[in-house]
Design a protein around this motif. Structure first.
Motif, PDB file in Angstrom:
ATOM      1  N   ALA A 149       0.946  -1.176  -0.055  1.00 52.49           N
ATOM      2  CA  ALA A 149      -0.077  -0.087  -0.130  1.00 52.49           C
ATOM      3  C   ALA A 149       0.815   1.261  -0.005  1.00 52.49           C
ATOM      4  O   ALA A 149       0.735   2.249  -0.853  1.00 52.49           O
ATOM      5  CB  ALA A 149      -0.819   0.050   1.016  1.00 52.49           C
ATOM      6  N   ARG A 150       1.868   1.403   0.628  1.00 50.39           N
ATOM      7  CA  ARG A 150       3.027   2.334   0.744  1.00 50.39           C
ATOM      8  C   ARG A 150       3.538   2.559  -0.600  1.00 50.39           C
ATOM      9  O   ARG A 150       3.712   3.673  -1.096  1.00 50.39           O
ATOM     10  CB  ARG A 150       3.935   2.081   1.739  1.00 50.39           C
ATOM     11  CG  ARG A 150       3.498   2.410   3.256  1.00 50.39           C
ATOM     12  CD  ARG A 150       4.647   2.132   4.247  1.00 50.39           C
ATOM     13  NE  ARG A 150       5.421   3.258   3.986  1.00 50.39           N
ATOM     14  CZ  ARG A 150       6.778   2.723   4.350  1.00 50.39           C
ATOM     15  NH1 ARG A 150       7.182   1.704   5.222  1.00 50.39           N
ATOM     16  NH2 ARG A 150       7.922   3.708   4.116  1.00 50.39           N
ATOM     17  N   LEU A 151       3.717   1.384  -1.311  1.00 48.01           N
ATOM     18  CA  LEU A 151       4.420   1.475  -2.549  1.00 48.01           C
ATOM     19  C   LEU A 151       3.746   2.268  -3.576  1.00 48.01           C
ATOM     20  O   LEU A 151       4.029   2.908  -4.276  1.00 48.01           O
ATOM     21  CB  LEU A 151       5.057   0.051  -3.115  1.00 48.01           C
ATOM     22  CG  LEU A 151       6.254  -0.543  -2.141  1.00 48.01           C
ATOM     23  CD1 LEU A 151       6.300  -2.026  -2.615  1.00 48.01           C
ATOM     24  CD2 LEU A 151       7.485   0.232  -2.569  1.00 48.01           C
ATOM     25  N   VAL A 152       2.341   1.973  -3.452  1.00 47.50           N
ATOM     26  CA  VAL A 152       1.490   2.398  -4.234  1.00 47.50           C
ATOM     27  C   VAL A 152       1.172   4.013  -4.383  1.00 47.50           C
ATOM     28  O   VAL A 152       1.568   4.631  -5.246  1.00 47.50           O
ATOM     29  CB  VAL A 152      -0.128   1.769  -4.435  1.00 47.50           C
ATOM     30  CG1 VAL A 152      -0.976   2.680  -5.072  1.00 47.50           C
ATOM     31  CG2 VAL A 152       0.130   0.356  -4.861  1.00 47.50           C
ATOM     32  N   GLY A 153       1.220   4.270  -2.916  1.00 48.93           N
ATOM     33  CA  GLY A 153       1.167   5.682  -2.518  1.00 48.93           C
ATOM     34  C   GLY A 153       2.331   6.572  -3.015  1.00 48.93           C
ATOM     35  O   GLY A 153       2.100   7.612  -3.621  1.00 48.93           O
ATOM     36  N   LEU A 154       3.529   5.710  -2.695  1.00 47.77           N
ATOM     37  CA  LEU A 154       4.913   6.499  -3.242  1.00 47.77           C
ATOM     38  C   LEU A 154       4.883   6.689  -4.634  1.00 47.77           C
ATOM     39  O   LEU A 154       5.269   7.642  -5.089  1.00 47.77           O
ATOM     40  CB  LEU A 154       5.993   5.684  -2.671  1.00 47.77           C
ATOM     41  CG  LEU A 154       6.618   5.725  -1.470  1.00 47.77           C
ATOM     42  CD1 LEU A 154       7.707   4.986  -1.168  1.00 47.77           C
ATOM     43  CD2 LEU A 154       7.257   7.341  -1.149  1.00 47.77           C
ATOM     44  N   ALA A 155       4.506   5.667  -5.554  1.00 52.15           N
ATOM     45  CA  ALA A 155       4.582   5.695  -6.984  1.00 52.15           C
ATOM     46  C   ALA A 155       3.568   6.786  -7.379  1.00 52.15           C
ATOM     47  O   ALA A 155       3.933   7.668  -8.331  1.00 52.15           O
ATOM     48  CB  ALA A 155       4.034   4.443  -7.433  1.00 52.15           C
ATOM     49  N   GLU A 156       2.506   6.905  -6.861  1.00 53.13           N
ATOM     50  CA  GLU A 156       1.655   8.141  -7.311  1.00 53.13           C
ATOM     51  C   GLU A 156       2.170   9.488  -6.789  1.00 53.13           C
ATOM     52  O   GLU A 156       2.109  10.552  -7.275  1.00 53.13           O
ATOM     53  CB  GLU A 156       0.309   7.861  -6.516  1.00 53.13           C
ATOM     54  CG  GLU A 156      -0.463   6.733  -6.816  1.00 53.13           C
ATOM     55  CD  GLU A 156      -1.700   6.359  -5.955  1.00 53.13           C
ATOM     56  OE1 GLU A 156      -2.095   6.879  -4.843  1.00 53.13           O
ATOM     57  OE2 GLU A 156      -2.659   5.809  -6.481  1.00 53.13           O
ATOM     58  N   ASP A 157       2.826   9.472  -5.727  1.00 53.55           N
ATOM     59  CA  ASP A 157       3.750  10.862  -5.236  1.00 53.55           C
ATOM     60  C   ASP A 157       4.822  11.029  -6.487  1.00 53.55           C
ATOM     61  O   ASP A 157       4.790  12.164  -6.963  1.00 53.55           O
ATOM     62  CB  ASP A 157       4.115  10.852  -4.083  1.00 53.55           C
ATOM     63  CG  ASP A 157       3.216  10.859  -2.837  1.00 53.55           C
ATOM     64  OD1 ASP A 157       2.232  11.203  -3.094  1.00 53.55           O
ATOM     65  OD2 ASP A 157       3.707  10.306  -1.797  1.00 53.55           O
ATOM     66  N   TYR A 158       5.520  10.046  -6.676  1.00 55.32           N
ATOM     67  CA  TYR A 158       6.469  10.032  -7.866  1.00 55.32           C
ATOM     68  C   TYR A 158       6.092  10.737  -9.000  1.00 55.32           C
ATOM     69  O   TYR A 158       6.602  11.578  -9.823  1.00 55.32           O
ATOM     70  CB  TYR A 158       7.146   8.755  -7.993  1.00 55.32           C
ATOM     71  CG  TYR A 158       8.079   8.450  -6.663  1.00 55.32           C
ATOM     72  CD1 TYR A 158       8.304   9.041  -5.538  1.00 55.32           C
ATOM     73  CD2 TYR A 158       8.502   7.102  -6.509  1.00 55.32           C
ATOM     74  CE1 TYR A 158       9.084   8.619  -4.499  1.00 55.32           C
ATOM     75  CE2 TYR A 158       9.044   6.596  -5.516  1.00 55.32           C
ATOM     76  CZ  TYR A 158       9.569   7.373  -4.529  1.00 55.32           C
ATOM     77  OH  TYR A 158      10.082   6.918  -3.337  1.00 55.32           O
ATOM     78  N   LEU A 159       4.882  10.295  -9.507  1.00 58.48           N
ATOM     79  CA  LEU A 159       4.254  10.586 -10.534  1.00 58.48           C
ATOM     80  C   LEU A 159       3.852  12.003 -10.888  1.00 58.48           C
ATOM     81  O   LEU A 159       3.944  12.842 -11.802  1.00 58.48           O
ATOM     82  CB  LEU A 159       3.389   9.674 -11.143  1.00 58.48           C
ATOM     83  CG  LEU A 159       3.509   8.090 -11.513  1.00 58.48           C
ATOM     84  CD1 LEU A 159       2.480   7.173 -11.627  1.00 58.48           C
ATOM     85  CD2 LEU A 159       4.401   8.106 -12.677  1.00 58.48           C
ATOM     86  N   GLY A 160       3.227  12.412  -9.747  1.00 61.89           N
ATOM     87  CA  GLY A 160       2.724  13.661  -9.407  1.00 61.89           C
ATOM     88  C   GLY A 160       4.072  14.731  -9.361  1.00 61.89           C
ATOM     89  O   GLY A 160       3.787  15.771  -9.858  1.00 61.89           O
ATOM     90  N   CYS A 161       5.227  14.092  -8.999  1.00 59.24           N
ATOM     91  CA  CYS A 161       6.534  15.075  -8.925  1.00 59.24           C
ATOM     92  C   CYS A 161       7.009  15.272 -10.515  1.00 59.24           C
ATOM     93  O   CYS A 161       8.173  15.773 -10.386  1.00 59.24           O
ATOM     94  CB  CYS A 161       7.508  14.494  -8.119  1.00 59.24           C
ATOM     95  SG  CYS A 161       7.162  14.571  -6.278  1.00 59.24           S
ATOM     96  N   GLY A 162       6.565  14.406 -11.237  1.00 53.91           N
ATOM     97  CA  GLY A 162       7.113  14.446 -12.908  1.00 53.91           C
ATOM     98  C   GLY A 162       7.806  13.204 -13.071  1.00 53.91           C
ATOM     99  O   GLY A 162       8.397  13.472 -14.264  1.00 53.91           O
ATOM    100  N   ALA A 163       7.940  12.066 -12.633  1.00 52.65           N
ATOM    101  CA  ALA A 163       8.330  11.064 -12.987  1.00 52.65           C
ATOM    102  C   ALA A 163       7.693  10.598 -14.164  1.00 52.65           C
ATOM    103  O   ALA A 163       6.386  10.313 -14.096  1.00 52.65           O
ATOM    104  CB  ALA A 163       8.315   9.894 -11.755  1.00 52.65           C
TER     105      ALA A 163
END
Length: 243
Positions: free
Chosen positions: A75-89
């Protein structure tokens, strides 16, 4: 035929300029730890790197130093991935195995479903499976996968190069996804290109002293960029003259 893709590991925004100026096509952003034991970076580091980057940035998803994960971590990994994509990844990178040392297709599918349409790479875990050939067949069926970083052995390409080359030669679909990394040497490149490999990964090769304590240097990356392009031209001499 397209030019070979060159991916470079970066640890922070200060590495981005050297990688880009040297000719990197994609950046692999890793946080604490390096190489195949790297962990996920903080979103602030992702945001800083993406602001500097003019090429796609793929960010590592990994919260412990094994190839397994737990439901809570997932669950944390999904949230991190969403944060990363929001940062421009532009994409993500991960690799998970189950208790039987096989590709954890359940975890991988959960991530790809939660991040539908996001390109990703499977990072180095394939080298630790009990049956790598079977593992490659499983990977071919996963959606959104654009590369599999592999050294052919957990000990790196010094031990795994021959097996890695044989694996690439065994199946064009595997060769297309394969991204050799973890000790890539210049003498490996021509043979891998002839086998159909079109993506290559640099770690310490992009840094003075081959140390992650040094920043990525443009001249180190550029030497690999020139090597790849020249070797590709020799491997496929008719690619630019057909017609």
């Amino acid at each position: 035929m397209s030019d070979p893709l060159l991916e470079v590991t970066v640890l922070h925004a200060r590495d981005v300029t050297g990688a880009q100026e040297g000719g990197a096509d994609r950046l692999h952003l890793v946080g604490d730890g390096v190489g195949h034991t790297g962990l996920s970076p903080e979103p602030a580091a992702v945001s800083a790197a993406c602001r500097e980057a003019e090429v796609p940035v793929f960010v590592l998803l990994r919260l412990n130093d094994s190839w397994t994960t737990t439901g809570g971590e997932l669950a944390r990994l999904v949230g991190l991935a969403e944060d990363y994509l929001g940062c421009g990844a532009a994409g993500i990178s991960f690799g998970f195995l189950d208790a039987d040392l096989e590709i954890d297709t359940e975890v991988c599918s959960h991530l790809t479903d939660a991040l539908a349409g996001v390109p990703w790479t499977f990072h180095r875990a394939v080298d630790s499976t009990l049956d790598p050939r079977r593992s490659w067949r499983l990977l071919l069926d996963l959606p959104g996968l654009v590369a599999v970083c592999s050294a052919g052995s957990p000990q790196g390409m010094a031990s795994g190069y021959d097996d890695l080359l044989a694996t690439a030669e065994s199946d064009p679909a595997v060769a297309t996804l394969m991204m050799p990394g973890g000790g890539l040497l210049a003498e490996h490149v021509p043979w891998l290109l002839r086998a159909g490999v079109r993506q290559f990964h640099l770690g310490t090769q992009a840094r003075p002293g081959a140390s992650y304590k040094s920043y990525v240097q443009a001249d180190h990356v550029r030497s690999w960029r020139l090597l790849l392009d020249a070797a590709a031209a020799r491997a496929h001499p008719s690619a630019g003259t057909a017609g």
